[in-house]
Design an enzyme around this catalytic site. Structure first.
Site, short mmCIF file in Angstrom:
data_model
loop_
_atom_site.label_atom_id
_atom_site.label_comp_id
_atom_site.label_asym_id
_atom_site.label_seq_id
_atom_site.Cartn_x
_atom_site.Cartn_y
_atom_site.Cartn_z
N ASP A 13 0.84 -1.31 0.12
CA ASP A 13 -0.15 0.05 0.04
C ASP A 13 0.93 1.23 -0.18
O ASP A 13 0.41 2.20 0.45
CB ASP A 13 -0.84 -0.05 1.06
CG ASP A 13 -1.74 -1.31 1.25
OD1 ASP A 13 -2.35 -1.35 0.32
OD2 ASP A 13 -1.74 -1.81 2.49
N LYS A 16 2.72 2.32 -5.02
CA LYS A 16 3.39 2.12 -6.56
C LYS A 16 2.73 2.17 -7.85
O LYS A 16 3.21 2.38 -8.64
CB LYS A 16 3.59 0.41 -6.08
CG LYS A 16 4.49 0.12 -5.03
CD LYS A 16 4.97 -1.43 -4.96
CE LYS A 16 3.55 -2.33 -4.60
NZ LYS A 16 3.32 -1.91 -3.19
N GLY A 40 -3.97 -4.08 -5.21
CA GLY A 40 -4.71 -3.02 -5.65
C GLY A 40 -3.75 -1.92 -5.86
O GLY A 40 -3.31 -1.27 -4.79
N HIS A 41 -3.54 -1.52 -7.04
CA HIS A 41 -2.67 -0.47 -7.50
C HIS A 41 -3.75 0.71 -7.84
O HIS A 41 -4.43 0.70 -8.72
CB HIS A 41 -1.85 -0.68 -8.63
CG HIS A 41 -0.74 -1.38 -7.96
ND1 HIS A 41 0.47 -1.96 -8.81
CD2 HIS A 41 -0.44 -2.05 -6.67
CE1 HIS A 41 1.13 -2.51 -8.19
NE2 HIS A 41 0.72 -2.89 -7.04
N GLN A 224 2.31 -5.86 -3.63
CA GLN A 224 2.73 -6.05 -2.05
C GLN A 224 3.88 -5.33 -1.57
O GLN A 224 4.26 -4.16 -2.21
CB GLN A 224 2.63 -7.37 -1.75
CG GLN A 224 1.32 -8.11 -1.69
CD GLN A 224 0.84 -8.71 -3.06
OE1 GLN A 224 2.06 -9.25 -3.60
NE2 GLN A 224 -0.21 -8.92 -3.75
N THR A 301 -9.77 -4.83 -0.77
CA THR A 301 -10.54 -5.29 0.29
C THR A 301 -11.42 -4.20 0.89
O THR A 301 -12.62 -4.55 1.49
CB THR A 301 -9.73 -6.11 1.43
OG1 THR A 301 -8.86 -5.09 1.95
CG2 THR A 301 -8.71 -7.17 0.77
#
Length: 423
Positions: A13, A16, A40-41, A224, A301
């Site tokens: 998080d 990136k 999730g980017h 990640q 999420t």
């Protein structure tokens, strides 16, 4: 021509996606090398927010090719939804997005196994995103997995049904109740496979090494963060792949001597989603403020992220493991308004002060030792160059550079791609 790497240096998080988007104009190819749709980017530009899970973050740039490498695990259903969300932008996906034949597929029963395994752990849950990532990597290392290239075989469904049958037998082992409608899940899965097969499948290691020989510029995008690495992270509260620099070599088929710059991204503070040790976690008003101002909710999420002060012991560890050559500091704007800031510069480990990340950083073993800094009140979000940054922030930056022995080349002062200051 070398391959440059972009890595997260904390528990994920870090931002990136934004930085890949910012840097893509300098590269011919952007390649994802590990992880699955648990990543999730988030990208924000032209007033719109975009969240990508599997597709590389260079997809919005007209001149960049995007590659999903062999180290990635792909959920066709989530992948199709990503493609559906991109339709309105009129991107030429079929000519801009390539998929490695060696990438593994997440089956519906992988997700069921993930849910059953996590439920069976009770209070000892590791915080899985329940996307089927772990079981898919288990099949990969167990030499049972299905790969993208299998979809080109006439009998691929036979392999699918054999593996699914095995998974259904494994579900019985966990002795937990999991509600599911497999025929409905399979209907959605097979429909998504039809969409996936419309994209080019390639021998990606050959493609990338040819690109290197032809002097193409390549950016390898990690997912990640380093502290979630399966080998060097806070095991067992980690992901199922190598998130450090070594993962780019195995996840793309690129030799170590072809790696150039290793760009590490970190937040000006620290966050973590899910379970696991977090020495600098805050449970007070400061932590709540970080979470609120930083909008700290998982892109995949929606889970709230735990927040705490910057942990320089852990950051230097991540820098060392991957050989980071330059740093990017994200979310400096979130710290505006704090009267004082703290950074962890060593640990009290079982009564002894240490300056490295030990085997076990659970709270009964480790307590952070802090260095304090004066905060700043200025709003950074409208600043466009390094000379306008407050002195207190520059002092904070210099301390981090001296501690890690790596220069900070970019400071992000907001989520939009324009809110990016080069130093």
């Amino acid at each position: 021509m070398a391959v440059n790497l972009l890595l997260g240096l904390q528990w994920g998080d870090e931002g990136k996606g934004k930085i890949v988007d910012v840097l893509t104009s300098n590269y011919d190819i952007v390649a994802r090398f590990q992880g699955g749709p648990n990543a999730g980017h988030t990208l924000i530009f032209d007033g719109q927010k975009h969240v990508l899970h599997t597709i590389p973050s260079g997809i919005f740039h007209k001149n960049a090719m995007n590659l999903i490498g062999n180290g990635v695990v792909i959920d066709p259903v989530i992948f199709k939804k990503e493609l559906d969300n991109l339709e309105k932008f009129n991107l030429d996906i079929k000519s801009k997005l390539l998929i490695s034949r060696k990438a593994h597929l997440i089956l519906p029963t992988h997700r069921l196994l993930d849910a059953a395994s996590e439920t069976s752990k009770g209070k000892a849950k590791i915080g899985s995103t329940l996307k089927g990532i772990g079981p898919t990597y288990m099949d990969k290392t167990g030499r049972n997995g299905m790969r993208v290239g299998d979809l080109e075989l006439e009998n691929w469904k036979e392999k699918y049904y054999a593996l699914t049958e095995k998974h259904l037998r494994m579900l019985e082992f966990f002795k937990v109740e999991i509600e599911y409608d497999l025929p409905e899940l399979e209907k959605e899965f097979f429909g998504a496979i039809d969409v996936l097969k419309q994209l080019p499948f390639i021998d990606s290691e050959e493609y990338l090494n040819n690109a290197i020989r032809n002097k193409k510029t390549i950016l390898a995008e990690g997912a990640q963060g380093s502290l979630l690495d399966i080998d060097f992270g806070t095991y067992p509260f980690v992901t199922s792949s190598n998130t450090t620099a070594a993962g780019a070599c195995t996840g793309l088929g690129v030799a170590p001597n072809k790696i150039g710059e290793v760009i590490g991204i970190f937040k000006a503070y620290t966050t973590r989603v899910g379970s696991g040790p977090f020495p600098t976690e805050l449970f007070d008003e400061d932590g709540a403020t970080m979470g609120k101002v930083g909008q700290e909710f998982g892109a995949t999420t929606g889970r709230p992220r735990r927040c705490g002060w910057l942990d320089l012991v852990a950051l230097k560890y991540a820098v060392q493991i991957s050989g980071v050559t330059q740093l990017i500091m994200m979310k400096g704007d979130v710290l505006s308004g704090f009267s004082k800031l703290k950074v962890c510069t060593s640990y009290n480990y079982q009564g002894t002060e240490i300056s490295h990340l030990p085997y076990n950083i659970e709270e009964h073993n480790v307590a952070p030792i802090y260095t304090e800094f004066k905060g700043w009140k200025q709003d950074l979000t409208g600043m466009t160059n390094a000379t306008s940054l407050p002195k207190e922030l520059n002092d904070y930056i210099k301390f981090i550079e001296d501690f890690t022995e790596v220069p900070i080349k970019i400071v992000s002062v907001g989520p939009d791609r324009k809110q990016t200051i080069l130093r």
